[in-house]
Design an enzyme around this catalytic site. Structure first.
Site, short mmCIF file in Angstrom:
data_model
loop_
_atom_site.label_atom_id
_atom_site.label_comp_id
_atom_site.label_asym_id
_atom_site.label_seq_id
_atom_site.Cartn_x
_atom_site.Cartn_y
_atom_site.Cartn_z
N SER A 68 9.29 22.04 11.07
CA SER A 68 8.00 22.27 10.39
C SER A 68 7.23 23.41 11.07
O SER A 68 6.44 24.11 10.44
CB SER A 68 7.16 21.00 10.35
N GLU A 89 20.89 30.34 -9.50
CA GLU A 89 21.28 29.56 -8.31
C GLU A 89 20.18 29.58 -7.25
O GLU A 89 19.85 28.56 -6.66
CB GLU A 89 22.58 30.12 -7.73
N ARG A 183 23.78 29.14 1.54
CA ARG A 183 24.32 30.24 0.74
C ARG A 183 25.14 31.25 1.54
O ARG A 183 25.75 32.14 0.94
CB ARG A 183 23.18 30.94 0.01
C1 LIG Z 1 28.26 26.02 -2.53
C2 LIG Z 1 27.29 25.46 -3.50
C3 LIG Z 1 27.73 25.01 -4.74
C4 LIG Z 1 26.82 24.46 -5.65
N1 LIG Z 1 27.27 24.04 -6.87
C5 LIG Z 1 26.39 23.47 -7.75
C6 LIG Z 1 26.81 23.01 -9.03
O1 LIG Z 1 27.99 23.10 -9.40
N2 LIG Z 1 25.90 22.46 -9.86
C7 LIG Z 1 24.59 22.34 -9.51
O2 LIG Z 1 23.79 21.82 -10.31
N3 LIG Z 1 24.14 22.79 -8.32
C8 LIG Z 1 25.00 23.36 -7.44
N4 LIG Z 1 24.54 23.81 -6.23
C9 LIG Z 1 23.11 23.77 -5.95
C10 LIG Z 1 22.75 22.60 -5.01
O3 LIG Z 1 23.05 21.36 -5.61
C11 LIG Z 1 21.23 22.63 -4.70
O4 LIG Z 1 20.49 22.52 -5.89
C12 LIG Z 1 20.82 23.92 -4.00
O5 LIG Z 1 21.71 24.24 -2.97
C13 LIG Z 1 19.43 23.75 -3.44
O6 LIG Z 1 19.50 22.80 -2.40
P1 LIG Z 1 18.36 21.77 -2.12
O7 LIG Z 1 18.01 20.96 -3.31
O8 LIG Z 1 18.79 21.04 -0.89
O9 LIG Z 1 17.19 22.81 -1.74
P2 LIG Z 1 15.56 22.74 -1.86
O10 LIG Z 1 15.17 22.51 -3.23
O11 LIG Z 1 15.15 24.00 -1.22
O12 LIG Z 1 15.23 21.52 -0.99
C14 LIG Z 1 15.33 21.61 0.44
C15 LIG Z 1 15.42 20.22 1.00
O13 LIG Z 1 14.21 19.52 0.69
C16 LIG Z 1 14.51 18.15 0.43
N5 LIG Z 1 14.14 17.85 -0.97
C17 LIG Z 1 13.76 18.75 -1.92
N6 LIG Z 1 13.46 18.15 -3.05
C18 LIG Z 1 13.69 16.83 -2.86
C19 LIG Z 1 13.59 15.68 -3.68
N7 LIG Z 1 13.19 15.75 -4.95
N8 LIG Z 1 13.88 14.47 -3.16
C20 LIG Z 1 14.27 14.38 -1.88
N9 LIG Z 1 14.42 15.41 -1.02
C21 LIG Z 1 14.12 16.63 -1.52
C22 LIG Z 1 16.00 17.98 0.67
O14 LIG Z 1 16.20 17.64 2.02
C23 LIG Z 1 16.52 19.37 0.43
O15 LIG Z 1 17.78 19.64 1.06
C24 LIG Z 1 25.44 24.37 -5.31
C25 LIG Z 1 25.02 24.81 -4.06
C26 LIG Z 1 25.90 25.36 -3.16
C27 LIG Z 1 25.39 25.85 -1.83
#
Ligand SMILES: Cc1cc2nc3c(=O)[nH]c(=O)nc-3n(C[C@H](O)[C@H](O)[C@H](O)COP(=O)(O)OP(=O)(O)OC[C@H]3O[C@@H](n4cnc5c(N)ncnc54)[C@H](O)[C@@H]3O)c2cc1C
Length: 217
Positions: A68, A89, A183
């Site tokens: 944080s 993405e 990423r």
């Molecule tokens: C290699 C790769 C392949 C992927 N393939 C796909 C795919 O095929 N289909 C697809 O739909 N997506 C895909 N994604 C996207 C992936 O599922 C995530 O949406 C994206 O990486 C953003 O991650 P995040 O939600 O952790 O990030 P952010 O939205 O930045 O969130 C950061 C962190 O905050 C916390 N957080 C945020 N919101 C919430 C919540 N509502 N509840 C609880 N905790 C929360 C979690 O700890 C999270 O990790 C892919 C991602 C990668 C890196």
């Protein structure tokens, strides 16, 4: 692609220097992060010799996942020459903030087509063939009295995912670190990996200690 750092957090006060002996080798934005962390324990006098330098202090912050602290600094980029597929993405990272070129207001002809990295990368102008359906929808709707904006928003349904987009994106350092961890991984799409590599290079330029643990491409 072009990923240009256009703004980042700067100090506007000497308060940190007055309260804490600032590391001569650190960047001022890193002093802000250290100062924020040290505020938790009022440890401005640096009682622990193992974390006296800014690099060691932030290394410990990262190891403790006390992330944080990293939210106090942010960086903004202006991005051109990436595809709408990539933006889709990137926008999944909910802590980033975006301002994106609008295909409702902007004629698609002002943009290019992005060549996928696997086919050599770069940009190529959109051809009349690429825009055949777009042009047809525009003409059809304009002939029936729709405004340019109404016609463009409908015609945009026929634009390809490889269409170039341009945007300003801002994130705090914690948000950027999360994006980069996900990423830069070999499993990520080649275009977004390249983007992440550019972002990491820029962020290391302004705050190497805050990104010391992340490996580039
Ligand atoms: C290699 C790769 C392949 C992927 N393939 C796909 C795919 O095929 N289909 C697809 O739909 N997506 C895909 N994604 C996207 C992936 O599922 C995530 O949406 C994206 O990486 C953003 O991650 P995040 O939600 O952790 O990030 P952010 O939205 O930045 O969130 C950061 C962190 O905050 C916390 N957080 C945020 N919101 C919430 C919540 N509502 N509840 C609880 N905790 C929360 C979690 O700890 C999270 O990790 C892919 C991602 C990668 C890196």
């Amino acid at each position: 692609m072009s990923v240009r750092l256009i703004a980042h957090t700067q100090l506007v006060s000497r308060l940190i220097e007055e309260k804490m002996e600032v590391d001569v080798d650190s960047e001022s934005v890193e002093d802000l992060l250290e100062f924020a962390g040290r505020t938790c324990y009022l440890s401005y006098d640096k009682p622990n010799p193992l974390t006296r330098s800014n690099e060691d202090y932030l290394e410990n912050i990262l190891a403790q996942q006390h992330e944080s602290v990293l939210e106090h600094a942010s960086a903004s980029f202006y991005v051109e020459g990436v595809s709408r597929n990539m933006l889709l993405e990137l926008e999944r990272h909910r802590f980033l903030s975006f301002s994106v070129v609008s295909t409702r207001y902007v004629d698609a002809r002002k943009l290019n087509h992005v060549i996928p990295p696997a086919l050599g990368g770069g940009l190529t102008p959109l051809t009349d063939e690429d825009l055949e359906d777009y042009d047809e929808a525009m003409k059809f709707l304009r002939d029936r009295g729709k405004s340019v904006k109404q016609a463009r928003e409908a015609a945009a349904f026929y634009l390809p995912g490889g269409l170039e987009t341009r945007f300003v994106v801002t994130g705090n350092f914690r948000a950027w670190r999360d994006v980069l961890r996900k990423r830069l991984s070999p499993g990520a799409n080649a275009e977004i990996r390249e983007f992440a590599g550019e972002v990491l290079t820029s962020l290391r330029g302004i705050a190497p200690n805050a990104f010391q643990d992340l490996e580039g491409l």
